[in-house]
Scaffold this motif. Structure first.
Motif, PDB file in Angstrom:
ATOM      1  N   MET A 174      70.115 -29.880  45.293  1.00 42.18           N
ATOM      2  CA  MET A 174      70.224 -29.051  44.115  1.00 42.18           C
ATOM      3  C   MET A 174      70.091 -29.953  42.901  1.00 42.18           C
ATOM      4  SD  MET A 174      73.238 -26.363  43.173  1.00 42.18           S
ATOM      5  CE  MET A 174      72.647 -25.033  44.171  1.00 42.18           C
ATOM      6  N   SER A 175      69.297 -29.518  41.970  1.00 40.42           N
ATOM      7  CA  SER A 175      69.075 -30.370  40.809  1.00 40.42           C
ATOM      8  C   SER A 175      70.238 -30.276  39.826  1.00 40.42           C
ATOM      9  CB  SER A 175      67.772 -30.003  40.110  1.00 40.42           C
ATOM     10  OG  SER A 175      67.935 -28.842  39.330  1.00 40.42           O
ATOM     11  N   ARG A 176      70.342 -31.290  39.030  1.00 37.23           N
ATOM     12  CA  ARG A 176      71.396 -31.346  38.032  1.00 37.23           C
ATOM     13  C   ARG A 176      71.316 -30.150  37.091  1.00 37.23           C
ATOM     14  NH1 ARG A 176      72.707 -31.368  33.431  1.00 37.23           N
ATOM     15  NH2 ARG A 176      74.265 -32.592  32.393  1.00 37.23           N
ATOM     16  N   CYS A 177      70.102 -29.755  36.701  1.00 38.35           N
ATOM     17  CA  CYS A 177      69.919 -28.622  35.780  1.00 38.35           C
ATOM     18  C   CYS A 177      70.411 -27.323  36.394  1.00 38.35           C
ATOM     19  CB  CYS A 177      68.450 -28.494  35.385  1.00 38.35           C
ATOM     20  SG  CYS A 177      67.864 -29.852  34.374  1.00 38.35           S
ATOM     21  N   LEU A 178      70.141 -27.095  37.664  1.00 37.35           N
ATOM     22  CA  LEU A 178      70.615 -25.880  38.329  1.00 37.35           C
ATOM     23  C   LEU A 178      72.131 -25.849  38.372  1.00 37.35           C
ATOM     24  CD1 LEU A 178      68.129 -25.550  41.316  1.00 37.35           C
ATOM     25  CD2 LEU A 178      68.266 -24.102  39.291  1.00 37.35           C
ATOM     26  N   LEU A 179      72.730 -26.998  38.626  1.00 38.23           N
ATOM     27  CA  LEU A 179      74.193 -27.054  38.657  1.00 38.23           C
ATOM     28  C   LEU A 179      74.777 -26.766  37.279  1.00 38.23           C
ATOM     29  CD1 LEU A 179      74.629 -30.138  40.977  1.00 38.23           C
ATOM     30  CD2 LEU A 179      75.334 -27.800  41.495  1.00 38.23           C
ATOM     31  N   ALA A 180      74.177 -27.339  36.253  1.00 39.26           N
ATOM     32  CA  ALA A 180      74.657 -27.099  34.893  1.00 39.26           C
ATOM     33  C   ALA A 180      74.514 -25.618  34.538  1.00 39.26           C
ATOM     34  CB  ALA A 180      73.891 -27.973  33.905  1.00 39.26           C
ATOM     35  N   ASP A 181      73.394 -25.008  34.923  1.00 42.80           N
ATOM     36  CA  ASP A 181      73.191 -23.580  34.659  1.00 42.80           C
ATOM     37  C   ASP A 181      74.198 -22.720  35.414  1.00 42.80           C
ATOM     38  OD1 ASP A 181      71.082 -24.211  33.014  1.00 42.80           O
ATOM     39  OD2 ASP A 181      69.527 -23.660  34.472  1.00 42.80           O
ATOM     40  N   ALA A 182      74.689 -23.226  36.544  1.00 46.73           N
ATOM     41  CA  ALA A 182      75.662 -22.475  37.353  1.00 46.73           C
ATOM     42  C   ALA A 182      77.088 -22.647  36.844  1.00 46.73           C
ATOM     43  CB  ALA A 182      75.572 -22.927  38.808  1.00 46.73           C
ATOM     44  N   GLY A 183      77.260 -23.385  35.746  1.00 48.82           N
ATOM     45  CA  GLY A 183      78.585 -23.533  35.167  1.00 48.82           C
ATOM     46  C   GLY A 183      79.362 -24.721  35.682  1.00 48.82           C
ATOM     47  N   ILE A 184      78.675 -25.703  36.225  1.00 47.47           N
ATOM     48  CA  ILE A 184      79.336 -26.917  36.725  1.00 47.47           C
ATOM     49  C   ILE A 184      79.519 -27.876  35.553  1.00 47.47           C
ATOM     50  CG2 ILE A 184      79.205 -28.829  38.360  1.00 47.47           C
ATOM     51  CD1 ILE A 184      79.404 -25.979  39.626  1.00 47.47           C
ATOM     52  N   ALA A 185      80.762 -28.217  35.263  1.00 47.97           N
ATOM     53  CA  ALA A 185      81.053 -29.066  34.099  1.00 47.97           C
ATOM     54  C   ALA A 185      80.467 -30.469  34.259  1.00 47.97           C
ATOM     55  CB  ALA A 185      82.558 -29.147  33.874  1.00 47.97           C
ATOM     56  N   ASP A 186      80.691 -31.107  35.393  1.00 46.98           N
ATOM     57  CA  ASP A 186      80.188 -32.470  35.622  1.00 46.98           C
ATOM     58  C   ASP A 186      79.061 -32.416  36.650  1.00 46.98           C
ATOM     59  OD1 ASP A 186      79.750 -35.164  35.844  1.00 46.98           O
ATOM     60  OD2 ASP A 186      81.852 -35.693  36.164  1.00 46.98           O
ATOM     61  N   ALA A 187      77.917 -31.916  36.202  1.00 42.12           N
ATOM     62  CA  ALA A 187      76.783 -31.726  37.104  1.00 42.12           C
ATOM     63  C   ALA A 187      76.282 -33.041  37.697  1.00 42.12           C
ATOM     64  CB  ALA A 187      75.652 -31.007  36.378  1.00 42.12           C
ATOM     65  N   ASP A 188      76.381 -34.136  36.950  1.00 37.57           N
ATOM     66  CA  ASP A 188      75.933 -35.427  37.488  1.00 37.57           C
ATOM     67  C   ASP A 188      76.779 -35.839  38.692  1.00 37.57           C
ATOM     68  OD1 ASP A 188      73.859 -35.812  35.649  1.00 37.57           O
ATOM     69  OD2 ASP A 188      75.215 -36.717  34.188  1.00 37.57           O
ATOM     70  N   LEU A 189      78.084 -35.700  38.582  1.00 38.97           N
ATOM     71  CA  LEU A 189      78.971 -36.051  39.684  1.00 38.97           C
ATOM     72  C   LEU A 189      78.710 -35.171  40.899  1.00 38.97           C
ATOM     73  CD1 LEU A 189      81.370 -37.531  40.956  1.00 38.97           C
ATOM     74  CD2 LEU A 189      82.862 -35.843  39.847  1.00 38.97           C
ATOM     75  N   VAL A 190      78.595 -33.879  40.699  1.00 40.94           N
ATOM     76  CA  VAL A 190      78.380 -32.963  41.824  1.00 40.94           C
ATOM     77  C   VAL A 190      77.016 -33.222  42.463  1.00 40.94           C
ATOM     78  CG1 VAL A 190      78.242 -30.539  42.511  1.00 40.94           C
ATOM     79  CG2 VAL A 190      79.979 -31.276  40.878  1.00 40.94           C
ATOM     80  N   THR A 191      76.022 -33.581  41.665  1.00 45.72           N
ATOM     81  CA  THR A 191      74.715 -33.941  42.222  1.00 45.72           C
ATOM     82  C   THR A 191      74.857 -35.122  43.170  1.00 45.72           C
ATOM     83  OG1 THR A 191      73.540 -33.122  40.280  1.00 45.72           O
ATOM     84  CG2 THR A 191      72.381 -34.718  41.652  1.00 45.72           C
ATOM     85  N   ARG A 192      75.600 -36.143  42.765  1.00 43.69           N
ATOM     86  CA  ARG A 192      75.814 -37.312  43.639  1.00 43.69           C
ATOM     87  C   ARG A 192      76.619 -36.923  44.871  1.00 43.69           C
ATOM     88  NH1 ARG A 192      76.373 -39.483  38.558  1.00 43.69           N
ATOM     89  NH2 ARG A 192      78.631 -39.454  38.625  1.00 43.69           N
ATOM     90  N   GLN A 193      77.625 -36.087  44.699  1.00 46.85           N
ATOM     91  CA  GLN A 193      78.429 -35.655  45.845  1.00 46.85           C
ATOM     92  C   GLN A 193      77.586 -34.878  46.854  1.00 46.85           C
ATOM     93  OE1 GLN A 193      81.428 -33.547  43.619  1.00 46.85           O
ATOM     94  NE2 GLN A 193      82.895 -35.239  43.828  1.00 46.85           N
ATOM     95  N   LEU A 194      76.715 -34.011  46.370  1.00 45.93           N
ATOM     96  CA  LEU A 194      75.841 -33.264  47.272  1.00 45.93           C
ATOM     97  C   LEU A 194      74.856 -34.182  47.984  1.00 45.93           C
ATOM     98  CD1 LEU A 194      75.183 -30.088  45.113  1.00 45.93           C
ATOM     99  CD2 LEU A 194      76.458 -30.202  47.268  1.00 45.93           C
TER     100      LEU A 194
END
Length: 58
Positions: free
Chosen positions: A1-21
């Motif tokens: 999942m891209s960082r932009c999609l996560l940010a659009d989904a309301g994820i505050a720290d999209a960079d961290l979640v991108t790395r976790q995924l």
């Protein structure tokens, strides 16, 4: 999942979640390679769902 999609989904720290995924994906792939047919794809998908839901901002 891209960082932009996560940010659009309301994820505050999209960079961290991108790395976790990415770590989750790599682990699921390594497990599937070591033990084929053990449901690693399903387990990875469910873990990713839980991770993203937990990361959503209220």
């Amino acid at each position: 999942m891209s960082r932009c999609l996560l940010a659009d989904a309301g994820i505050a720290d999209a960079d961290l979640v991108t790395r976790q995924l990415a770590v989750l994906y790599d682990g699921a792939m390594a497990s599937a390679h070591a033990e084929p047919g053990e449901g690693w794809a399903h387990a990875g998908k469910e873990a990713a769902r839980v991770l993203v839901e937990a990361a959503r901002t209220p």
